[in-house]
Design a protein around this motif. Structure first.
Motif, PDB file in Angstrom:
ATOM      1  N   VAL A   9       0.834  -1.208   0.000  1.00 43.21           N
ATOM      2  CA  VAL A   9       0.000   0.000   0.000  1.00 43.21           C
ATOM      3  C   VAL A   9       0.864   1.252   0.000  1.00 43.21           C
ATOM      4  N   THR A  10       1.938   1.246   0.788  1.00 46.05           N
ATOM      5  CA  THR A  10       2.813   2.416   0.866  1.00 46.05           C
ATOM      6  C   THR A  10       3.511   2.683  -0.462  1.00 46.05           C
ATOM      7  N   ILE A  11       3.967   1.636  -1.145  1.00 48.98           N
ATOM      8  CA  ILE A  11       4.603   1.821  -2.451  1.00 48.98           C
ATOM      9  C   ILE A  11       3.622   2.456  -3.432  1.00 48.98           C
ATOM     10  N   GLY A  12       2.366   2.000  -3.422  1.00 52.36           N
ATOM     11  CA  GLY A  12       1.367   2.590  -4.297  1.00 52.36           C
ATOM     12  C   GLY A  12       1.151   4.068  -4.032  1.00 52.36           C
ATOM     13  N   PHE A  13       1.080   4.445  -2.758  1.00 53.90           N
ATOM     14  CA  PHE A  13       0.893   5.855  -2.413  1.00 53.90           C
ATOM     15  C   PHE A  13       2.122   6.686  -2.753  1.00 53.90           C
ATOM     16  N   MET A  14       3.321   6.090  -2.667  1.00 51.12           N
ATOM     17  CA  MET A  14       4.522   6.838  -3.033  1.00 51.12           C
ATOM     18  C   MET A  14       4.524   7.181  -4.518  1.00 51.12           C
ATOM     19  N   VAL A  15       4.155   6.213  -5.344  1.00 50.69           N
ATOM     20  CA  VAL A  15       4.095   6.478  -6.785  1.00 50.69           C
ATOM     21  C   VAL A  15       3.047   7.545  -7.086  1.00 50.69           C
ATOM     22  N   TYR A  16       1.892   7.420  -6.474  1.00 48.61           N
ATOM     23  CA  TYR A  16       0.823   8.398  -6.705  1.00 48.61           C
ATOM     24  C   TYR A  16       1.216   9.783  -6.190  1.00 48.61           C
ATOM     25  N   GLY A  17       1.899   9.823  -5.051  1.00 51.19           N
ATOM     26  CA  GLY A  17       2.352  11.097  -4.504  1.00 51.19           C
ATOM     27  C   GLY A  17       3.372  11.781  -5.400  1.00 51.19           C
ATOM     28  N   MET A  18       4.293  10.991  -5.976  1.00 45.08           N
ATOM     29  CA  MET A  18       5.269  11.584  -6.901  1.00 45.08           C
ATOM     30  C   MET A  18       4.584  12.147  -8.140  1.00 45.08           C
ATOM     31  N   ILE A  19       3.578  11.439  -8.645  1.00 44.43           N
ATOM     32  CA  ILE A  19       2.850  11.927  -9.824  1.00 44.43           C
ATOM     33  C   ILE A  19       2.127  13.229  -9.497  1.00 44.43           C
ATOM     34  N   LEU A  20       1.459  13.294  -8.354  1.00 43.67           N
ATOM     35  CA  LEU A  20       0.695  14.487  -7.999  1.00 43.67           C
ATOM     36  C   LEU A  20       1.594  15.688  -7.735  1.00 43.67           C
ATOM     37  N   THR A  21       2.688  15.480  -7.001  1.00 37.55           N
ATOM     38  CA  THR A  21       3.570  16.608  -6.700  1.00 37.55           C
ATOM     39  C   THR A  21       4.251  17.148  -7.965  1.00 37.55           C
ATOM     40  N   SER A  22       4.641  16.244  -8.869  1.00 40.68           N
ATOM     41  CA  SER A  22       5.243  16.721 -10.119  1.00 40.68           C
ATOM     42  C   SER A  22       4.215  17.448 -10.975  1.00 40.68           C
TER      43      SER A  22
END
Length: 238
Positions: A204-217
């Motif tokens: 779950v954490t890996i999924g949120f990290m990828v999504y967080g990187m997409i949103l912040t960029s």
């Protein structure tokens, strides 16, 4: 463009909240793993040659560092969302990427060395059990009794069903002679449940990290192009 920025900001706020909760969950899980009765008991008994003590401390410090990184990423992303700051969104992206780079090796180790923790814990129990069998006056008797009480088990049962006197003296009265309370099986079941929960948290954490990187960029680029559009057509006479 302003609609896209608002949508991104809403998603990033929700993601930051979830990442904050994940960080607190990982910190709690690390504390339970480090200070829990089952884990500390095995860690205190294990020898220097056994790998369990190294795994025990490494997992604790890695979990604390990861939880701090996640909480920092959530705070920076929230601040970048509220203030629409390119600098804060860059720092939030960096924290998400740093956590992602730490999670991938941890997940790989979990699946490539899935039985190492289990084998090391069972080796500790085998060592204590055999020493008590060879010498009934050994100080290991108290350690064996503590393991039996912690895991609610009773010795290692042979295929013939015989229970030694040592097992009868070192086991809780309610567990003596119960074939379903084999300590090796109990240790396996306990670790399977714990490691399954750890695997779920990691995924779950890996999924949120990828999504967080997409949103912040995406937020960074949206703020950048929005500021450029605001300046388009403006001239200053000097």
């Amino acid at each position: 463009l302003s609609c896209r920025i608002r949508t991104t900001k809403c998603q990033l706020l929700v993601t930051s909240l979830c990442v904050m909760l994940l960080g607190l969950s990982i910190a709690t899980l690390s504390a339970v793993t480090h200070y829990g009765l089952h884990f500390t008991l095995i860690s205190n008994i294990s020898l220097e040659s056994n790998s369990y003590r190294v795994i025990h401390y490494t997992a604790f410090y890695f979990g604390i560092c990861l939880s701090m990184t996640l909480i920092l990423a959530a705070l920076l992303s929230s601040a970048a969302t509220v203030r629409e700051s390119q600098c804060l969104s860059t720092m939030g992206f960096f924290c998400f990427a740093l956590a992602f780079c730490g999670l991938i090796p941890a997940a790989c180790w979990r699946y490539m060395h899935s039985t190492e923790v289990e084998d090391s814990m069972m080796d500790v129990y085998d060592l204590v059990y055999e020493e008590v069998r060879r010498n009934t006056s050994s100080f290991r008797r108290h350690e064996l009794t503590a393991i039996h009480e912690a895991f609610l088990c009773c010795g290692k049962h042979s295929p013939y069903g015989d229970t030694t006197k040592v097992e009868q003296e070192a086991c809780p009265p309610s567990q003596v002679g119960d074939a379903e309370q084999d300590c090796l099986r109990k240790i396996q079941d306990f670790l399977k449940k714990h490691m399954d929960f750890v695997s779920t948290i990691l995924g779950v954490t890996i999924g949120f990290m990828v999504y967080g990187m997409i949103l912040t960029s995406f937020l960074w680029f949206s703020i950048h192009f929005s500021s450029n559009l605001d300046r388009k057509g403006r001239y200053i006479l000097r």
